[in-house]
Motif scaffolding. Structure first.
Motif, PDB file in Angstrom:
ATOM      1  N   ALA A 126      10.843   6.490  -8.012  1.00 62.20           N
ATOM      2  CA  ALA A 126       9.806   6.600  -6.954  1.00 62.20           C
ATOM      3  C   ALA A 126       8.384   6.746  -7.883  1.00 62.20           C
ATOM      4  CB  ALA A 126       9.853   7.762  -6.025  1.00 62.20           C
ATOM      5  N   TRP A 127       8.456   7.823  -8.750  1.00 59.55           N
ATOM      6  CA  TRP A 127       7.040   8.203  -9.384  1.00 59.55           C
ATOM      7  C   TRP A 127       6.716   6.810 -10.472  1.00 59.55           C
ATOM      8  CZ3 TRP A 127       6.409  10.314  -5.353  1.00 59.55           C
ATOM      9  CH2 TRP A 127       7.134  11.478  -4.979  1.00 59.55           C
ATOM     10  N   LYS A 128       8.018   6.034 -10.982  1.00 60.26           N
ATOM     11  CA  LYS A 128       7.811   5.017 -11.999  1.00 60.26           C
ATOM     12  C   LYS A 128       7.525   5.529 -13.449  1.00 60.26           C
ATOM     13  CE  LYS A 128       9.256   1.779  -9.593  1.00 60.26           C
ATOM     14  NZ  LYS A 128      10.473   1.025  -9.772  1.00 60.26           N
ATOM     15  N   CYS A 129       7.938   6.854 -13.463  1.00 61.57           N
ATOM     16  CA  CYS A 129       7.629   7.418 -15.026  1.00 61.57           C
ATOM     17  C   CYS A 129       9.074   8.122 -15.311  1.00 61.57           C
ATOM     18  CB  CYS A 129       6.484   8.503 -14.923  1.00 61.57           C
ATOM     19  SG  CYS A 129       6.063   9.377 -16.504  1.00 61.57           S
ATOM     20  N   PRO A 130       9.793   7.252 -16.273  1.00 61.23           N
ATOM     21  CA  PRO A 130      11.160   7.961 -16.608  1.00 61.23           C
ATOM     22  C   PRO A 130      10.986   8.970 -17.212  1.00 61.23           C
ATOM     23  CG  PRO A 130      10.884   5.411 -17.063  1.00 61.23           C
ATOM     24  CD  PRO A 130       9.612   5.987 -16.670  1.00 61.23           C
ATOM     25  N   THR A 131      11.847   9.993 -17.048  1.00 59.17           N
ATOM     26  CA  THR A 131      12.084  11.357 -17.609  1.00 59.17           C
ATOM     27  C   THR A 131      11.812  11.229 -19.183  1.00 59.17           C
ATOM     28  OG1 THR A 131      13.208  12.059 -15.836  1.00 59.17           O
ATOM     29  CG2 THR A 131      13.149  13.601 -17.985  1.00 59.17           C
ATOM     30  N   PRO A 132      12.305  10.318 -19.882  1.00 53.86           N
ATOM     31  CA  PRO A 132      12.201  10.283 -21.629  1.00 53.86           C
ATOM     32  C   PRO A 132      10.741  10.227 -21.821  1.00 53.86           C
ATOM     33  CG  PRO A 132      14.078   8.964 -20.969  1.00 53.86           C
ATOM     34  CD  PRO A 132      13.228   9.405 -19.634  1.00 53.86           C
ATOM     35  N   LYS A 133       9.896   9.718 -21.042  1.00 50.11           N
ATOM     36  CA  LYS A 133       8.435   9.527 -21.453  1.00 50.11           C
ATOM     37  C   LYS A 133       7.989  11.154 -21.201  1.00 50.11           C
ATOM     38  CE  LYS A 133       6.344   5.558 -21.196  1.00 50.11           C
ATOM     39  NZ  LYS A 133       6.330   5.190 -22.486  1.00 50.11           N
ATOM     40  N   LEU A 134       8.521  11.828 -20.415  1.00 53.94           N
ATOM     41  CA  LEU A 134       7.979  13.322 -20.289  1.00 53.94           C
ATOM     42  C   LEU A 134       8.595  14.126 -21.552  1.00 53.94           C
ATOM     43  CD1 LEU A 134       8.492  13.743 -16.414  1.00 53.94           C
ATOM     44  CD2 LEU A 134       6.288  13.491 -17.825  1.00 53.94           C
ATOM     45  N   VAL A 135       9.781  13.791 -21.868  1.00 51.98           N
ATOM     46  CA  VAL A 135      10.432  14.467 -22.980  1.00 51.98           C
ATOM     47  C   VAL A 135       9.626  14.027 -24.301  1.00 51.98           C
ATOM     48  CG1 VAL A 135      12.685  14.699 -24.299  1.00 51.98           C
ATOM     49  CG2 VAL A 135      12.596  14.687 -21.858  1.00 51.98           C
TER      50      VAL A 135
ATOM     51  N   ALA B   9       7.773   2.076  -1.506  1.00 49.08           N
ATOM     52  CA  ALA B   9       8.363   2.488  -0.223  1.00 49.08           C
ATOM     53  C   ALA B   9       9.225   4.066  -0.436  1.00 49.08           C
ATOM     54  CB  ALA B   9       9.474   1.593   0.406  1.00 49.08           C
ATOM     55  N   PRO B  10       9.894   4.169  -1.593  1.00 48.81           N
ATOM     56  CA  PRO B  10      10.460   5.648  -1.701  1.00 48.81           C
ATOM     57  C   PRO B  10       9.518   6.421  -2.164  1.00 48.81           C
ATOM     58  CG  PRO B  10      11.785   3.843  -2.908  1.00 48.81           C
ATOM     59  CD  PRO B  10      10.606   3.252  -2.376  1.00 48.81           C
ATOM     60  N   ALA B  11       8.425   6.221  -2.969  1.00 42.97           N
ATOM     61  CA  ALA B  11       7.507   7.107  -3.235  1.00 42.97           C
ATOM     62  C   ALA B  11       6.692   7.425  -2.117  1.00 42.97           C
ATOM     63  CB  ALA B  11       6.612   6.572  -4.459  1.00 42.97           C
ATOM     64  N   ARG B  12       6.252   6.370  -1.357  1.00 44.12           N
ATOM     65  CA  ARG B  12       5.395   6.942   0.099  1.00 44.12           C
ATOM     66  C   ARG B  12       6.237   7.995   0.988  1.00 44.12           C
ATOM     67  NH1 ARG B  12       4.091   1.613   0.497  1.00 44.12           N
ATOM     68  NH2 ARG B  12       5.574   1.141   1.955  1.00 44.12           N
ATOM     69  N   ALA B  13       7.661   7.581   1.017  1.00 39.70           N
ATOM     70  CA  ALA B  13       8.394   8.525   1.831  1.00 39.70           C
ATOM     71  C   ALA B  13       8.425   9.710   1.386  1.00 39.70           C
ATOM     72  CB  ALA B  13       9.800   7.874   2.084  1.00 39.70           C
ATOM     73  N   LEU B  14       8.536  10.015   0.060  1.00 39.86           N
ATOM     74  CA  LEU B  14       8.723  11.434  -0.598  1.00 39.86           C
ATOM     75  C   LEU B  14       7.373  12.047  -0.406  1.00 39.86           C
ATOM     76  CD1 LEU B  14      10.959  10.648  -3.556  1.00 39.86           C
ATOM     77  CD2 LEU B  14      11.737  11.838  -1.698  1.00 39.86           C
TER      78      LEU B  14
ATOM     79  N   MET C  84      -5.086  -0.707   6.831  1.00 42.83           N
ATOM     80  CA  MET C  84      -5.132   0.532   6.212  1.00 42.83           C
ATOM     81  C   MET C  84      -4.479   0.856   4.596  1.00 42.83           C
ATOM     82  SD  MET C  84      -3.802   4.485   7.752  1.00 42.83           S
ATOM     83  CE  MET C  84      -3.781   3.795   9.320  1.00 42.83           C
ATOM     84  N   SER C  85      -4.903   1.457   3.757  1.00 42.78           N
ATOM     85  CA  SER C  85      -4.299   1.202   2.410  1.00 42.78           C
ATOM     86  C   SER C  85      -3.337   2.134   2.343  1.00 42.78           C
ATOM     87  CB  SER C  85      -5.514   1.750   1.284  1.00 42.78           C
ATOM     88  OG  SER C  85      -5.546   3.055   1.608  1.00 42.78           O
ATOM     89  N   GLU C  86      -2.416   1.923   1.392  1.00 42.23           N
ATOM     90  CA  GLU C  86      -1.224   2.731   1.187  1.00 42.23           C
ATOM     91  C   GLU C  86      -1.409   4.195   1.244  1.00 42.23           C
ATOM     92  OE1 GLU C  86       1.982  -0.161  -0.854  1.00 42.23           O
ATOM     93  OE2 GLU C  86       0.357   0.692  -2.024  1.00 42.23           O
ATOM     94  N   THR C  87      -2.425   4.667   0.391  1.00 39.06           N
ATOM     95  CA  THR C  87      -2.940   5.881   0.330  1.00 39.06           C
ATOM     96  C   THR C  87      -3.406   6.693   1.553  1.00 39.06           C
ATOM     97  OG1 THR C  87      -3.330   5.481  -1.818  1.00 39.06           O
ATOM     98  CG2 THR C  87      -4.191   7.670  -1.093  1.00 39.06           C
ATOM     99  N   ASN C  88      -4.243   5.736   2.323  1.00 38.13           N
ATOM    100  CA  ASN C  88      -4.853   6.369   3.623  1.00 38.13           C
ATOM    101  C   ASN C  88      -3.682   6.485   4.506  1.00 38.13           C
ATOM    102  OD1 ASN C  88      -7.318   6.300   2.871  1.00 38.13           O
ATOM    103  ND2 ASN C  88      -7.903   4.486   3.535  1.00 38.13           N
ATOM    104  N   ALA C  89      -2.506   5.293   4.489  1.00 36.63           N
ATOM    105  CA  ALA C  89      -1.640   5.739   5.428  1.00 36.63           C
ATOM    106  C   ALA C  89      -0.818   7.199   5.180  1.00 36.63           C
ATOM    107  CB  ALA C  89      -0.458   4.722   5.528  1.00 36.63           C
ATOM    108  N   LEU C  90      -0.757   7.933   3.980  1.00 32.54           N
ATOM    109  CA  LEU C  90      -0.169   9.086   3.858  1.00 32.54           C
ATOM    110  C   LEU C  90      -1.088  10.107   4.286  1.00 32.54           C
ATOM    111  CD1 LEU C  90       0.738   8.032   0.120  1.00 32.54           C
ATOM    112  CD2 LEU C  90       2.573   8.779   2.089  1.00 32.54           C
TER     113      LEU C  90
END
Ligand SMILES: C[S@@+](CC[C@H](N)C(=O)[O-])C[C@H]1O[C@@H](n2cnc3c(N)ncnc32)[C@H](O)[C@@H]1O
Length: 235
Positions: free
Chosen positions: A54-63, A185-190, A1-7
């Motif tokens: 988890a999301w692998k998009c550091p906040t400075p990118k959003l700023v 793993a942290p992203a999946r859990a969240l 099962m893919s990671e996305t399907n598992a969610l």
């Protein structure tokens, strides 16, 4: 099962219940977590830890996205704690903060008091017109992944914002994707925990649906994916 399907089990029950049309209960669950007790921890939990680990998009990118697109006449939709407007280092002639949750509006208005913001309590999925003078920029960050429904239903929020955009105005923001992703793993859990609670509703959200929805509404669309996050701008 893919990671996305598992969610997917996390969102299946809720989706099976309804037609896909956002119901009031789902809309309420998506913002119930923002309380006077939780909001002081929001920035560190989301923008300090989750974005990086988890999301692998550091906040400075959003700023950086905010610095690129903010105008002096700005509407911030789903403002949360107002972190991006606080950190962007820009000034405003007119700033309106919109959110469904009064705790968020109060927190952000206090933090951004130096810009004398106007606050508007609004459900982005409600068909009620906003009836606001047009803005030159509109921010829409980290709310699409909260809103219930499929991407086509969530983007009703954009339809409600569009009449408040001046000619040539830019809509920009970001959303966490839940499909066709490779979460650690942290992203999946969240993702699992937030979707179970109805804080997120993003297990069906993918980049293609976001792109298609924006391109059907705007002439110019830019989307980039960093980790699990889609950063977009449209005008
Ligand atoms: C994850 S927070 C993002 C806050 C901020 N934009 C940020 O990136 O830090 C989601 C925000 O969307 C708001 N929200 C959730 N559902 C909403 C709705 N139906 N209409 C308007 N705002 C909503 C919440 O109250 C909260 O402020």
């Amino acid at each position: 099962m893919s990671e996305t399907n598992a969610l997917k089990g996390a969102g299946r029950d809720r989706r099976a219940k309804g037609s896909g049309t956002a119901d009031l209960d789902a809309i309420a669950k998506a913002h119930a977590i923002y309380t006077p007790l939780s909001l002081p921890f929001y920035d560190i939990a989301v923008h300090g830890l989750s974005n990086r680990f988890a999301w692998k998009c550091p906040t400075p990118k959003l700023v950086e996205l905010y610095r690129r697109h903010l105008s002096r006449n700005h509407l911030e939709a789903a403002v949360g704690t107002g972190l991006f407007l606080d950190r962007a280092g820009r000034a405003f002639d007119r700033l309106v903060l919109l959110d469904i949750n009064t705790n968020c509006l109060e927190t952000a208005a206090g933090r951004l008091g130096r810009f004398s913001p106007e606050c508007r309590r609004t459900n982005l999925l409600s068909p009620e017109p906003l009836d606001l003078r047009p803005f030159d920029s509109v921010g829409l960050t980290y709310v699409l992944h909260c809103l219930p429904g499929y991407m086509s239903e969530k983007l009703v929020a954009v339809d409600h914002l569009r009449p408040s955009m001046a000619d040539g105005a830019t809509l920009f923001g970001a959303t966490i994707l839940g499909r066709d992703i490779r979460p650690n793993a942290p992203a999946r859990a969240l993702l699992r925990a937030y979707n179970r609670r109805g804080v997120f509703n993003n297990l069906e959200d993918d980049l293609g649906a976001l792109r298609e929805g924006l391109e059907s509404r705007f002439a110019h669309v830019e989307i980039a994916q960093h980790g699990l996050v889609a950063l977009f701008s449209a005008s």
